[in-house]
Design a protein around this motif. Structure first.
Motif, PDB file in Angstrom:
ATOM      1  N   LEU A 141       0.920  -1.233   0.094  1.00 35.33           N
ATOM      2  CA  LEU A 141       0.016   0.046  -0.118  1.00 35.33           C
ATOM      3  C   LEU A 141       0.737   1.291   0.026  1.00 35.33           C
ATOM      4  O   LEU A 141       0.441   2.345  -0.603  1.00 35.33           O
ATOM      5  CB  LEU A 141      -0.906   0.074   1.136  1.00 35.33           C
ATOM      6  CG  LEU A 141      -2.162  -0.938   1.053  1.00 35.33           C
ATOM      7  CD1 LEU A 141      -2.955  -0.981   2.435  1.00 35.33           C
ATOM      8  CD2 LEU A 141      -3.179  -0.181   0.242  1.00 35.33           C
ATOM      9  N   ALA A 142       1.880   1.536   0.844  1.00 37.95           N
ATOM     10  CA  ALA A 142       2.757   2.267   0.817  1.00 37.95           C
ATOM     11  C   ALA A 142       3.403   2.566  -0.895  1.00 37.95           C
ATOM     12  O   ALA A 142       3.276   3.533  -1.214  1.00 37.95           O
ATOM     13  CB  ALA A 142       4.081   2.268   1.770  1.00 37.95           C
ATOM     14  N   TYR A 143       3.772   1.388  -1.415  1.00 36.45           N
ATOM     15  CA  TYR A 143       4.199   1.524  -2.912  1.00 36.45           C
ATOM     16  C   TYR A 143       3.064   2.110  -3.580  1.00 36.45           C
ATOM     17  O   TYR A 143       3.333   3.106  -4.616  1.00 36.45           O
ATOM     18  CB  TYR A 143       4.533   0.061  -3.332  1.00 36.45           C
ATOM     19  CG  TYR A 143       5.069   0.054  -4.537  1.00 36.45           C
ATOM     20  CD1 TYR A 143       6.151   0.210  -4.888  1.00 36.45           C
ATOM     21  CD2 TYR A 143       4.007  -0.193  -5.662  1.00 36.45           C
ATOM     22  CE1 TYR A 143       6.611   0.066  -6.475  1.00 36.45           C
ATOM     23  CE2 TYR A 143       4.279  -0.263  -7.078  1.00 36.45           C
ATOM     24  CZ  TYR A 143       5.786  -0.244  -7.456  1.00 36.45           C
ATOM     25  OH  TYR A 143       6.191  -0.515  -8.644  1.00 36.45           O
ATOM     26  N   ARG A 159       8.469   3.411  -4.397  1.00 35.05           N
ATOM     27  CA  ARG A 159       9.659   2.443  -3.662  1.00 35.05           C
ATOM     28  C   ARG A 159      10.169   3.234  -2.249  1.00 35.05           C
ATOM     29  O   ARG A 159      10.572   2.745  -1.559  1.00 35.05           O
ATOM     30  CB  ARG A 159      10.808   2.392  -4.654  1.00 35.05           C
ATOM     31  CG  ARG A 159      10.132   1.383  -6.075  1.00 35.05           C
ATOM     32  CD  ARG A 159      11.324   1.344  -6.888  1.00 35.05           C
ATOM     33  NE  ARG A 159      10.778   0.890  -8.055  1.00 35.05           N
ATOM     34  CZ  ARG A 159      10.873   1.473  -9.254  1.00 35.05           C
ATOM     35  NH1 ARG A 159      11.351   2.730  -9.317  1.00 35.05           N
ATOM     36  NH2 ARG A 159      10.256   0.834 -10.400  1.00 35.05           N
ATOM     37  N   ALA A 160      10.217   4.303  -2.569  1.00 37.42           N
ATOM     38  CA  ALA A 160      10.672   5.574  -1.396  1.00 37.42           C
ATOM     39  C   ALA A 160       9.813   5.166  -0.106  1.00 37.42           C
ATOM     40  O   ALA A 160      10.298   5.008   1.117  1.00 37.42           O
ATOM     41  CB  ALA A 160      10.934   6.717  -1.732  1.00 37.42           C
ATOM     42  N   MET A 161       8.582   5.106  -0.437  1.00 39.52           N
ATOM     43  CA  MET A 161       7.535   5.107   0.752  1.00 39.52           C
ATOM     44  C   MET A 161       7.592   3.724   1.102  1.00 39.52           C
ATOM     45  O   MET A 161       7.534   3.605   2.157  1.00 39.52           O
ATOM     46  CB  MET A 161       6.224   5.551   0.068  1.00 39.52           C
ATOM     47  CG  MET A 161       6.018   6.991   0.054  1.00 39.52           C
ATOM     48  SD  MET A 161       4.154   7.488  -0.155  1.00 39.52           S
ATOM     49  CE  MET A 161       4.481   9.351  -0.295  1.00 39.52           C
ATOM     50  N   ALA A 162       7.686   2.682   0.250  1.00 39.00           N
ATOM     51  CA  ALA A 162       7.798   1.198   0.756  1.00 39.00           C
ATOM     52  C   ALA A 162       9.010   1.078   1.864  1.00 39.00           C
ATOM     53  O   ALA A 162       8.941   0.449   2.660  1.00 39.00           O
ATOM     54  CB  ALA A 162       7.942   0.357  -0.453  1.00 39.00           C
ATOM     55  N   LEU A 163      10.053   1.710   1.414  1.00 39.87           N
ATOM     56  CA  LEU A 163      11.235   1.575   2.036  1.00 39.87           C
ATOM     57  C   LEU A 163      11.196   2.366   3.597  1.00 39.87           C
ATOM     58  O   LEU A 163      11.681   1.857   4.559  1.00 39.87           O
ATOM     59  CB  LEU A 163      12.580   2.209   1.374  1.00 39.87           C
ATOM     60  CG  LEU A 163      12.960   1.328   0.187  1.00 39.87           C
ATOM     61  CD1 LEU A 163      14.211   2.290  -0.436  1.00 39.87           C
ATOM     62  CD2 LEU A 163      13.561   0.011   0.704  1.00 39.87           C
ATOM     63  N   ILE A 175       4.445   8.079   4.648  1.00 35.19           N
ATOM     64  CA  ILE A 175       4.347   9.247   3.583  1.00 35.19           C
ATOM     65  C   ILE A 175       5.575  10.148   3.641  1.00 35.19           C
ATOM     66  O   ILE A 175       6.292  10.492   2.662  1.00 35.19           O
ATOM     67  CB  ILE A 175       3.121   9.951   3.630  1.00 35.19           C
ATOM     68  CG1 ILE A 175       1.980   8.996   3.660  1.00 35.19           C
ATOM     69  CG2 ILE A 175       2.876  11.189   2.821  1.00 35.19           C
ATOM     70  CD1 ILE A 175       0.626   9.668   4.103  1.00 35.19           C
ATOM     71  N   LEU A 176       5.883  10.956   4.748  1.00 40.43           N
ATOM     72  CA  LEU A 176       6.916  12.031   5.030  1.00 40.43           C
ATOM     73  C   LEU A 176       8.300  11.387   4.715  1.00 40.43           C
ATOM     74  O   LEU A 176       9.186  12.172   3.995  1.00 40.43           O
ATOM     75  CB  LEU A 176       6.818  12.913   6.259  1.00 40.43           C
ATOM     76  CG  LEU A 176       5.452  13.550   6.209  1.00 40.43           C
ATOM     77  CD1 LEU A 176       5.457  14.165   7.657  1.00 40.43           C
ATOM     78  CD2 LEU A 176       5.252  14.632   5.186  1.00 40.43           C
ATOM     79  N   GLY A 177       8.523  10.223   5.182  1.00 38.95           N
ATOM     80  CA  GLY A 177       9.758   9.659   5.148  1.00 38.95           C
ATOM     81  C   GLY A 177      10.037   9.216   3.763  1.00 38.95           C
ATOM     82  O   GLY A 177      11.067   9.324   3.305  1.00 38.95           O
TER      83      GLY A 177
END
Length: 629
Positions: free
Chosen positions: A196-198, A211-215, A425-427
């Motif tokens: 879902l982050a992805y 990808r950044a949000m998944a990480l 989200i912010l990360g």
């Protein structure tokens, strides 16, 4: 074993998400989002039916059957292709938004992070899963979400039934222990959250942000620690909460009715999954409704009214039968015993690994400067969560208006679970900005080339920890400070022996010290004197009084008066946990703090009217020998 649960549950839910993805009105397929939708349809549908006609594990079977048949009979894959053809879309496969090979490997890596612990631990860590497991067993044996029947029909409770129903169903249909099913389901829930982050990042900008949000969801540690601490109902609710926000964001941008309906269903699914997360989501969503006017894209009046009123009404309609079924419990004297603590601001940093919270500051600066809606949502969410957990300014200003929230509020949970989605989200925004600013020029092409190899190596290393787990546990002794698992593998063996070799109506006297034997009724599936207490139980006074009386046995087992005490309580078997029967076994257990033990002046082995019938390295079962027997 958990692997069976992981495979079957994951294949059905994520498989349904894959097949749903092309059919749902969208520019690109969103597997995580549609997996959450499939799960919500099953969970919400089961609770909806149970509220009207009574709970049965067969309800979930029928819903699963309907879901799979619907996917194939209505041809979702071909439907998606026809829609693309009508719009003149001729995208190549590589440009259609499906995750590429490196993304799939990233999901596999993320999945193993949660699957490996589920495979090596004998039971979930800490105490929460003991309580969820007991409720799931009661739902399976008693066919309801209101009482602890058949063991304690006089005790009623008010709790969201979503996760309880899933565990109840799968434990019965797969023939697996409740503790096993809980770990397996939750490992898949964590994987869906990463997906879902992805999806969220891909929807906001592109797959790079995805990808950044998944990480960020993995690096923030809040998700992993919630999984390890067995906050399973929270994980289910977080899946639906993240999916709700993604549907709401899509509706804000595109104004599609399907997304509004999806958001309403997800919001209802949050409510029936976890009360704390329902409050946490409100702390983020309600402020966003007022601040989104400063962001881009700016809502139209019509879309804002749908977001503020229409979607909540859909959610209420979806869960109305359940709300009606618990109307008498809603007025019961059940309030949260937890209070706000000014030190909880530290929880919002340390429980999330510190690094991602710091990177989130960068993400907040970048996102707010660009007036991005997701950044406005996340920043406001963190500010309100901090206030509810540690400060109390909003309560001081609005006072009684927050009564319904304060009644069920759990500030520590807000500090721990509230930042998980905002930090993701912010990360993610911050990670991508830092990468583009400082690393992409030199490392971008090599990383793109070698990412599959690096992820494959990471997967192999993670898989290797399965075999190294016993040594890692031994090496960690004296270095970690949390409680760990309150039952060992030998304890589980003893409890499973009870399940297989005792009558269904047998009663067990398990250990009286807090937590040390609360797995006994869950795994043995037999009525046990001690079980995980909950602040939302009512009518448990007689049961608690009995528990207090029977502590006398463990304080002096050889006391002749105990025979009449156990006879009066109808006890047939006595279960001695390994930590009491063989204290040295703690050196190899999944636990890191001293156990809770009753001070005793005699031993169970000194009792002549108890007969040892099972022993697994100190985890023992004794049968009560009746007079004349």
């Amino acid at each position: 074993m958990p692997l069976i649960v992981i495979f079957i549950f994951g294949a059905i839910i994520i498989g349904a998400g894959v097949m749903f993805s092309p059919a749902w009105p969208t520019r690109e397929p969103r597997i995580g989002l549609n997996s959450a939708l499939a799960l919500a349809l099953i969970t919400g549908g089961a609770v909806f039916w149970a509220s009207l006609f009574g709970w049965s594990t067969l309800v979930v079977d029928y819903l699963l059957f309907a879901l799979v048949c619907g996917i194939f009979l209505f041809g979702t894959l071909s439907y998606g292709q026809k829609r693309a053809e009508r719009t003149g879309a001729t995208l190549k496969d590589a440009d259609q938004g499906w995750p590429g090979p490196a993304d799939v490997l990233l999901f596999a890596f993320a999945g193993l992070i949660f699957i490996i612990p589920a495979l090596v631990m004998p039971v979930p860590l800490d105490t929460d899963a003991q309580g969820f497991g007991y409720l799931a067993l009661m739902a399976r044996l008693g066919d309801n979400f209101r009482t602890l029947a058949p063991f304690h029909p006089e005790i009623t409770y008010l709790y969201s039934p979503g996760f309880i129903g899933l565990v109840s169903h799968l434990s019965k249909q797969l023939g697996q222990g409740v503790q096993t099913v809980q770990m397996g389901i939750s490992a898949i829930l964590c994987l869906i959250l990463v997906m879902l982050a992805y999806d969220f990042g891909s929807e906001v900008k592109n797959q790079r942000l995805g990808r950044a949000m998944a990480l960020a969801s993995l690096g923030g540690l809040g998700l992993f620690l919630a999984f390890m601490d067995s906050h399973y109902t929270t994980l289910l609710a977080l899946v639906f909460a993240f999916a709700f926000l993604l549907f709401a964001y899509r509706y804000l941008k595109e104004g599609l009715l399907a997304d509004a309906i999806g958001a309403g269903l997800m919001l209802g699914a949050v409510v029936i999954s976890h009360p704390d997360t329902t409050i946490i989501l409100a702390l983020g969503y309600i402020p966003w409704l007022f601040t989104m006017w400063f962001g881009r894209p700016r809502p139209t009046t019509h879309r804002w009214l749908v977001l503020a009123i229409g979607i909540p009404l859909i959610a209420v309609a979806a869960i109305l039968p359940w709300l009606w079924s618990i109307r008498d419990l809603l007025g019961a004297d059940i309030t949260s015993p937890f209070e706000r603590d000014s030190s909880y601001w530290r929880v919002m940093l340390t429980f999330h690994g510190i690094l991602i919270p710091l990177i989130s500051v960068v993400g907040a600066a970048v996102g707010l400067r660009q007036r991005r809606q997701e950044a406005i949502l996340a920043v406001g969410w963190l500010i309100v969560a901090l206030d509810f957990a540690a400060i109390g300014l909003i309560e001081a200003v609005f006072g009684g208006l927050l009564g319904p929230i304060e009644r069920y509020d759990y500030p520590f949970s807000v500090a721990w679970h509230g930042p998980i989605i905002p930090y993701t989200i912010l990360g993610g925004i911050g990670l991508l900005w830092l990468w583009d600013r400082f690393a992409d020029r030199k490392l971008g092409k090599p990383l793109a080339r070698y990412a599959p190899a690096l992820l494959t190596a990471g997967i192999i290393i993670l898989a290797g920890t399965y075999f190294l787990a016993p040594r890692l546990v031994e090496a960690s002794k004296g270095r970690l400070s949390f409680y760990g698992a309150f039952s060992s593998a030998d304890d589980v063996t003893a409890m499973e022996w009870l399940r297989a070799n005792t009558p269904p109506d047998a009663r067990i006297l398990n250990y009286s010290a807090p937590h040390e034997a609360d797995w006994a009724p869950v795994i043995s599936e037999r009525d046990a004197v001690y079980y995980r207490p909950q602040p939302f139980f009512t009518g448990d006074e007689a049961s608690l009084a009995e528990q207090e009386r029977l502590r006398a046995f463990w304080q002096n087992p050889a006391d002749p008066a105990n025979r009449a005490l156990l006879d009066e309580a109808g006890v047939d078997f006595v279960l001695v946990p390994q930590i009491a029967g063989n204290p040295d076994s703690i050196e190899t257990m999944w636990r890191w703090r001293p156990p809770f033990l009753e001070e005793s002046v005699s031993r169970v082995t000194d009792v002549p009217w108890l007969r040892l019938i099972f022993d697994s390295n100190g985890a023992q079962v004794y049968e009560v020998v009746r007079e004349g027997g």
